[in-house]
Design a protein around this motif. Structure first.
Motif, PDB file in Angstrom:
ATOM      1  N   ALA A 323     -14.295 -16.047   5.948  1.00  0.00           N
ATOM      2  CA  ALA A 323     -13.541 -14.825   6.219  1.00  0.00           C
ATOM      3  C   ALA A 323     -13.180 -14.119   4.916  1.00  0.00           C
ATOM      4  CB  ALA A 323     -12.273 -15.151   7.002  1.00  0.00           C
ATOM      5  N   GLN A 324     -13.251 -12.788   4.923  1.00  0.00           N
ATOM      6  CA  GLN A 324     -12.972 -11.979   3.740  1.00  0.00           C
ATOM      7  C   GLN A 324     -11.493 -11.584   3.696  1.00  0.00           C
ATOM      8  OE1 GLN A 324     -15.608 -11.283   1.483  1.00  0.00           O
ATOM      9  NE2 GLN A 324     -16.580 -12.794   2.838  1.00  0.00           N
ATOM     10  N   ARG A 325     -10.939 -11.544   2.492  1.00  0.00           N
ATOM     11  CA  ARG A 325      -9.566 -11.089   2.271  1.00  0.00           C
ATOM     12  C   ARG A 325      -9.613  -9.987   1.212  1.00  0.00           C
ATOM     13  NH1 ARG A 325      -9.425 -13.724   6.209  1.00  0.00           N
ATOM     14  NH2 ARG A 325      -8.283 -15.666   6.588  1.00  0.00           N
ATOM     15  N   THR A 326      -9.354  -8.760   1.616  1.00  0.00           N
ATOM     16  CA  THR A 326      -9.429  -7.616   0.718  1.00  0.00           C
ATOM     17  C   THR A 326      -8.078  -6.910   0.687  1.00  0.00           C
ATOM     18  OG1 THR A 326     -11.769  -7.324   1.260  1.00  0.00           O
ATOM     19  CG2 THR A 326     -10.657  -5.490   0.179  1.00  0.00           C
ATOM     20  N   ALA A 327      -7.604  -6.587  -0.508  1.00  0.00           N
ATOM     21  CA  ALA A 327      -6.296  -5.946  -0.644  1.00  0.00           C
ATOM     22  C   ALA A 327      -6.377  -4.798  -1.632  1.00  0.00           C
ATOM     23  CB  ALA A 327      -5.248  -6.957  -1.105  1.00  0.00           C
ATOM     24  N   ILE A 330      -1.715  -4.359  -3.186  1.00  0.00           N
ATOM     25  CA  ILE A 330      -0.957  -5.587  -2.917  1.00  0.00           C
ATOM     26  C   ILE A 330      -1.770  -6.754  -3.461  1.00  0.00           C
ATOM     27  CG2 ILE A 330       0.116  -7.034  -1.147  1.00  0.00           C
ATOM     28  CD1 ILE A 330       0.255  -4.583   0.652  1.00  0.00           C
ATOM     29  N   ASP A 331      -1.094  -7.740  -3.994  1.00  0.00           N
ATOM     30  CA  ASP A 331      -1.773  -8.896  -4.568  1.00  0.00           C
ATOM     31  C   ASP A 331      -2.581  -9.626  -3.493  1.00  0.00           C
ATOM     32  OD1 ASP A 331      -2.576 -10.909  -6.258  1.00  0.00           O
ATOM     33  OD2 ASP A 331      -0.711 -12.045  -6.073  1.00  0.00           O
ATOM     34  N   ARG A 332      -3.850  -9.861  -3.781  1.00  0.00           N
ATOM     35  CA  ARG A 332      -4.725 -10.521  -2.812  1.00  0.00           C
ATOM     36  C   ARG A 332      -4.268 -11.948  -2.526  1.00  0.00           C
ATOM     37  NH1 ARG A 332      -9.254 -13.721  -3.124  1.00  0.00           N
ATOM     38  NH2 ARG A 332     -10.784 -13.481  -1.436  1.00  0.00           N
ATOM     39  N   LEU A 350      -6.301 -16.982  12.485  1.00  0.00           N
ATOM     40  CA  LEU A 350      -6.801 -15.997  11.527  1.00  0.00           C
ATOM     41  C   LEU A 350      -7.898 -16.535  10.620  1.00  0.00           C
ATOM     42  CD1 LEU A 350      -3.353 -14.507  10.421  1.00  0.00           C
ATOM     43  CD2 LEU A 350      -4.969 -13.519  12.057  1.00  0.00           C
ATOM     44  N   GLN A 351      -8.255 -17.799  10.758  1.00  0.00           N
ATOM     45  CA  GLN A 351      -9.226 -18.384   9.845  1.00  0.00           C
ATOM     46  C   GLN A 351     -10.624 -17.803  10.010  1.00  0.00           C
ATOM     47  OE1 GLN A 351      -9.563 -22.572  10.612  1.00  0.00           O
ATOM     48  NE2 GLN A 351      -9.404 -22.310  12.821  1.00  0.00           N
ATOM     49  N   ASN A 352     -10.919 -17.229  11.170  1.00  0.00           N
ATOM     50  CA  ASN A 352     -12.231 -16.608  11.401  1.00  0.00           C
ATOM     51  C   ASN A 352     -12.126 -15.083  11.471  1.00  0.00           C
ATOM     52  OD1 ASN A 352     -10.839 -16.451  13.784  1.00  0.00           O
ATOM     53  ND2 ASN A 352     -12.535 -17.112  15.102  1.00  0.00           N
ATOM     54  N   GLN A 353     -11.078 -14.533  10.839  1.00  0.00           N
ATOM     55  CA  GLN A 353     -10.843 -13.090  10.874  1.00  0.00           C
ATOM     56  C   GLN A 353     -10.891 -12.519   9.456  1.00  0.00           C
ATOM     57  OE1 GLN A 353     -10.137 -11.301  13.841  1.00  0.00           O
ATOM     58  NE2 GLN A 353     -10.571 -13.205  14.942  1.00  0.00           N
ATOM     59  N   ASP A 354     -11.634 -11.423   9.310  1.00  0.00           N
ATOM     60  CA  ASP A 354     -11.575 -10.660   8.060  1.00  0.00           C
ATOM     61  C   ASP A 354     -10.293  -9.835   8.043  1.00  0.00           C
ATOM     62  OD1 ASP A 354     -13.998 -11.609   7.168  1.00  0.00           O
ATOM     63  OD2 ASP A 354     -15.141  -9.934   7.979  1.00  0.00           O
ATOM     64  N   ALA A 355      -9.659  -9.744   6.895  1.00  0.00           N
ATOM     65  CA  ALA A 355      -8.407  -8.989   6.778  1.00  0.00           C
ATOM     66  C   ALA A 355      -8.508  -8.000   5.621  1.00  0.00           C
ATOM     67  CB  ALA A 355      -7.225  -9.928   6.568  1.00  0.00           C
ATOM     68  N   TYR A 356      -8.190  -6.754   5.916  1.00  0.00           N
ATOM     69  CA  TYR A 356      -8.166  -5.679   4.909  1.00  0.00           C
ATOM     70  C   TYR A 356      -6.754  -5.094   4.916  1.00  0.00           C
ATOM     71  CZ  TYR A 356     -13.152  -6.204   5.800  1.00  0.00           C
ATOM     72  OH  TYR A 356     -14.405  -6.725   5.979  1.00  0.00           O
ATOM     73  N   VAL A 357      -6.050  -5.231   3.795  1.00  0.00           N
ATOM     74  CA  VAL A 357      -4.651  -4.809   3.719  1.00  0.00           C
ATOM     75  C   VAL A 357      -4.497  -3.865   2.530  1.00  0.00           C
ATOM     76  CG1 VAL A 357      -2.253  -5.573   3.564  1.00  0.00           C
ATOM     77  CG2 VAL A 357      -3.951  -7.044   4.666  1.00  0.00           C
ATOM     78  N   ARG A 358      -3.739  -2.802   2.732  1.00  0.00           N
ATOM     79  CA  ARG A 358      -3.513  -1.844   1.652  1.00  0.00           C
ATOM     80  C   ARG A 358      -2.148  -1.200   1.789  1.00  0.00           C
ATOM     81  NH1 ARG A 358      -4.649   3.701   3.070  1.00  0.00           N
ATOM     82  NH2 ARG A 358      -5.227   4.103   0.901  1.00  0.00           N
ATOM     83  N   GLU A 367       6.754  -6.756  -5.194  1.00  0.00           N
ATOM     84  CA  GLU A 367       7.979  -7.525  -5.045  1.00  0.00           C
ATOM     85  C   GLU A 367       7.919  -8.380  -3.775  1.00  0.00           C
ATOM     86  OE1 GLU A 367      11.631  -5.703  -4.094  1.00  0.00           O
ATOM     87  OE2 GLU A 367      10.766  -4.012  -3.020  1.00  0.00           O
ATOM     88  N   PRO A 368       8.645  -9.507  -3.720  1.00  0.00           N
ATOM     89  CA  PRO A 368       8.599 -10.387  -2.546  1.00  0.00           C
ATOM     90  C   PRO A 368       9.118  -9.742  -1.256  1.00  0.00           C
ATOM     91  CG  PRO A 368       9.507 -11.533  -4.457  1.00  0.00           C
ATOM     92  CD  PRO A 368       9.418 -10.090  -4.827  1.00  0.00           C
ATOM     93  N   ALA A 369       9.933  -8.691  -1.363  1.00  0.00           N
ATOM     94  CA  ALA A 369      10.529  -8.083  -0.179  1.00  0.00           C
ATOM     95  C   ALA A 369       9.509  -7.423   0.742  1.00  0.00           C
ATOM     96  CB  ALA A 369      11.581  -7.053  -0.592  1.00  0.00           C
ATOM     97  N   ILE A 370       8.253  -7.282   0.300  1.00  0.00           N
ATOM     98  CA  ILE A 370       7.233  -6.645   1.139  1.00  0.00           C
ATOM     99  C   ILE A 370       6.598  -7.634   2.100  1.00  0.00           C
ATOM    100  CG2 ILE A 370       6.740  -5.045  -0.730  1.00  0.00           C
ATOM    101  CD1 ILE A 370       4.085  -6.552  -1.162  1.00  0.00           C
ATOM    102  N   ASP A 371       6.926  -8.933   1.967  1.00  0.00           N
ATOM    103  CA  ASP A 371       6.248  -9.960   2.763  1.00  0.00           C
ATOM    104  C   ASP A 371       6.348  -9.701   4.266  1.00  0.00           C
ATOM    105  OD1 ASP A 371       5.599 -11.174   0.426  1.00  0.00           O
ATOM    106  OD2 ASP A 371       6.937 -12.889   0.654  1.00  0.00           O
ATOM    107  N   LEU A 372       7.543  -9.391   4.744  1.00  0.00           N
ATOM    108  CA  LEU A 372       7.745  -9.231   6.177  1.00  0.00           C
ATOM    109  C   LEU A 372       6.926  -8.075   6.732  1.00  0.00           C
ATOM    110  CD1 LEU A 372       9.138 -10.139   8.731  1.00  0.00           C
ATOM    111  CD2 LEU A 372      11.126  -8.728   8.110  1.00  0.00           C
ATOM    112  N   ALA A 373       6.890  -6.952   6.029  1.00  0.00           N
ATOM    113  CA  ALA A 373       6.110  -5.804   6.497  1.00  0.00           C
ATOM    114  C   ALA A 373       4.620  -6.119   6.506  1.00  0.00           C
ATOM    115  CB  ALA A 373       6.398  -4.586   5.615  1.00  0.00           C
ATOM    116  N   VAL A 374       4.132  -6.829   5.498  1.00  0.00           N
ATOM    117  CA  VAL A 374       2.719  -7.197   5.455  1.00  0.00           C
ATOM    118  C   VAL A 374       2.367  -8.113   6.614  1.00  0.00           C
ATOM    119  CG1 VAL A 374       0.953  -8.396   4.119  1.00  0.00           C
ATOM    120  CG2 VAL A 374       2.558  -6.875   2.963  1.00  0.00           C
ATOM    121  N   ALA A 375       3.216  -9.105   6.880  1.00  0.00           N
ATOM    122  CA  ALA A 375       2.961 -10.041   7.979  1.00  0.00           C
ATOM    123  C   ALA A 375       2.986  -9.330   9.328  1.00  0.00           C
ATOM    124  CB  ALA A 375       3.991 -11.161   7.951  1.00  0.00           C
ATOM    125  N   VAL A 376       3.921  -8.413   9.515  1.00  0.00           N
ATOM    126  CA  VAL A 376       3.999  -7.671  10.777  1.00  0.00           C
ATOM    127  C   VAL A 376       2.771  -6.788  10.952  1.00  0.00           C
ATOM    128  CG1 VAL A 376       5.280  -5.874  12.012  1.00  0.00           C
ATOM    129  CG2 VAL A 376       6.517  -7.755  10.917  1.00  0.00           C
TER     130      VAL A 376
END
Length: 457
Positions: A323-327, A330-332, A350-358, A367-376
Motif C-alpha cells: 500500500a502507498q502512503r503519500t503526503a 504533512i510528514d509522511r 487500512l493495510q491494503n489501502q492506498d492513502a493520499y493526505v494533504r 505540530e502534534p495537534a493536527i493528529d485528530l483532524a488527519v485521523a478523522v
C-alpha cells in the motif's frame, strides 16, 4: 617568500579539510569541496570599530546605559508580526527563499514604507542594475522622492564607503552570495566570501545601529546556501515560501532573537506586488466542499496565530503489492503512524489501502495537534462518509489511541468560533480545566474511537 597555504571547504556545510575529498564526511554531499587560500590574520582585523572610528570598550554590566529603542513599524502588519512586532534598530535579518518567490519584491515594498516614514534606505543590488530596480519599483508603485538610494555594487569596501557617505538607517543587501571582499582570494559565493562579508556587515550593524536586511539564496534542498554560521550570525532568519503556481506566499520566522519563532505572515502576489492577507483561515477554507468525504478542519498554531486549515484524505484499495502512503504538507511518517493507530485502535482495515493526505492550500503542518483532524479525514474517506462542515478538530493522538492535550486550546476555539464553526473536538483533559465559551459547542474526547463515533455519526 612564505609558501601559500590552502585548504578545502565544503560549499554545502562549511566543513574544512586539509585535503580534497570527493564526499564530505560532515554532511555527506558529493563534489562540494572547493579550494581556498588561507588568509593571514591582521592584528586589527576583528576589532569592532564603527564608521566614526570609535572602538568598543570594556564596561561593567551595571554601567551599561540602556537607551529606549522602540521597534519600527513597517506599515505592513504581516511583516511586523513575523519580526515580533516591528524592526529592532541595529538588527540583522536574513531572508531566504526559492528563486522568483518574491524576496526582492517584499524588501522593495518594505523599503518604500520605511522611506516614506522618514527613514533613509540604501538598497545594494548585486544582481540587478539601478534601471532594472527602477522598472520594478514603478510597477509596484514605489515613489523615488524619499531618501531611497540605489547602489549596484558587489565590492564590500565600496559598499562600506557608501554606507559612511549616505548614513542610512536601513541597508538592503540583495544578495549576500554576490558580495565579495577584495582581500579574500576565493570565488564569489564561496564559503569564505560569504563568511567574511557577513561578518563585516554584522560589525556595521551592531556598531552603528543600522538595520541590515540580507537576501540569501537557497539550495535545491531548501536550505540557505552557504555556511551554517551565516544563520547563527544574524538576529533573525525568515523563510519566504510558496508555490509559483499559486498566488499566495508564506513568510515564516525560524529564528528570532527579539520575538517568538514559527510566526507566519501570509501575502498574496498580484500585479501590484505583495498584498497582505489579514484572514488566512478564510483563504485556506474558501474552496472547501461542505459534503465531501475525506475532509476535516484543524485549528493549527503558527507561532502565536491560530489558523484553520483543511486536511484532505483519499483512501482507495491498492493495486500494488504494498500500500502507498503519500503526503503533501504533512510528514509522511506521521501519516503511517496514525494509520497504524487507526487500524489497531479503531478497527479500520487500512493495510491494503492506498492513502493520499494533504494540507489544502499548500501550507505545511508539523505540530502534534493536527493528529485528530488527519485521523478523522482518513476514516471519513475510508467509510465514504463526510464530516459536518461546521466541525473542527484539535488533539494529539497517542499510540494507545488516547487523545492528548495540546497548548493554546482556548485561542484555537475562539478562532474557530470567529469563522462560524459550531463544534470543536478537543482533548477531554482540556475541557475539564476550561470554562464554557458561548456560541460554540466544545466536545471533549478521550479516545480516538470516541472522536470517530461522534464526528462520523
Amino acid at each position: 617568500m612564505a609558501k601559500t597555504k590552502t585548504q578545502f571547504v565544503c560549499s554545502n556545510c562549511g566543513y574544512v579539510s586539509q585535503r580534497y575529498m570527493g564526499r564530505c564526511s560532515n554532511c555527506g554531499a558529493w563534489g562540494t569541496f572547493v579550494e581556498e587560500v588561507i588568509q593571514p590574520e591582521k592584528a586589527d582585523r576583528k576589532s569592532r570599530v564603527n564608521l566614526a572610528g570609535q572602538i568598543a570598550k570594556v564596561e561593567r554590566l551595571g554601567q551599561v546605559s540602556i537607551e529606549e529603542t522602540p521597534r519600527v513599524d513597517t506599515q505592513i502588519d504581516e511583516f511586523n508580526r513575523v519580526l515580533g512586532g516591528g524592526i529592532v534598530p541595529g538588527s540583522m535579518v536574513l531572508i531566504g527563499g526559492d528563486p522568483g518567490i518574491g524576496k526582492s519584491t517584499l524588501l522593495l515594498q518594505v523599503s518604500s514604507q520605511l522611506a516614506n516614514s522618514g527613514g533613509t534606505i540604501l538598497y545594494v543590488a548585486g544582481e540587478e542594475s539601478a534601471s532594472q530596480i527602477k522598472l520594478r519599483a514603478e510597477r509596484l508603485g514605489v515613489r523615488g522622492d524619499a531618501d531611497f538610494f540605489l547602489y549596484p555594487e558587489t565590492d564590500m569596501s565600496q559598499i562600506r564607503k557608501a554606507i559612511d557617505e549616505t548614513k542610512p538607517d536601513y541597508v538592503i543587501i540583495d544578495s549576500i552570495q554576490t558580495m565579495q571582499q577584495p582581500d579574500v582570494s576565493s570565488a564569489v559565493g564561496s564559503v569564505a566570501q560569504i563568511r567574511e562579508t557577513t561578518a563585516e556587515l554584522l560589525q556595521i550593524a551592531k556598531t552603528n545601529g543600522i538595520t541590515i536586511f540580507i537576501v540569501g539564496h537557497v539550495t535545491k534542498d531548501g536550505a540557505i546556501a552557504g555556511p551554517k554560521i551565516l544563520e547563527h550570525m544574524v538576529d533573525t532568519v525568515l523563510y519566504f515560501e510558496g508555490d509559483n503556481q499559486r498566488s499566495f506566499r508564506l513568510l515564516r520566522a525560524v529564528k528570532n532573537r527579539f520575538g517568538s519563532t514559527n510566526e507566519l505572515g501570509v501575502f498574496e502576489m498580484n500585479e501590484g506586488g505583495l498584498a497582505e492577507v489579514t484572514n488566512p483561515s478564510g483563504l485556506f477554507l474558501e474552496d472547501r466542499l461542505s459534503d465531501a468525504s475525506g475532509s476535516a478542519v484543524v485549528v493549527a498554531m503558527e507561532g502565536s496565530r491560530p489558523i484553520l486549515v483543511e486536511v484532505q484524505a483519499l483512501v482507495t484499495p491498492t493495486v500494488f503489492g504494498n500500500a502507498q502512503r503519500t503526503a503533501a504538507g504533512i510528514d509522511r511518517n506521521r501519516i503511517s503512524l496514525l494509520m497504524a493507530v487507526l487500524e489497531k485502535r479503531a478497527n479500520l482495515l487500512l493495510q491494503n489501502q492506498d492513502a493520499y493526505v494533504r494540507a489544502a492550500g499548500g501550507v505545511k503542518l508539523d505540530e502534534p495537534a493536527i493528529d485528530l483532524a488527519v485521523a478523522v479525514a482518513i476514516a471519513s474517506s475510508y467509510r465514504d462518509k463526510g464530516t459536518r462542515a461546521t466541525d473542527a478538530f484539535v488533539g494529539e493522538i497517542g499510540l494507545t489511541g488516547e487523545i492528548r492535550r495540546v497548548p493554546n486550546v482556548v485561542d484555537r476555539i475562539l478562532e474557530a468560533k470567529k469563522l462560524g464553526f459550531k463544534r470543536v473536538f478537543v482533548p477531554q483533559h482540556s475541557v475539564d480545566t476550561m470554562k464554557d465559551i458561548p456560541g460554540i459547542q466544545i466536545i471533549g474526547v478521550a479516545t480516538l474511537a470516541d472522536a470517530l463515533r461522534l464526528a462520523l455519526d
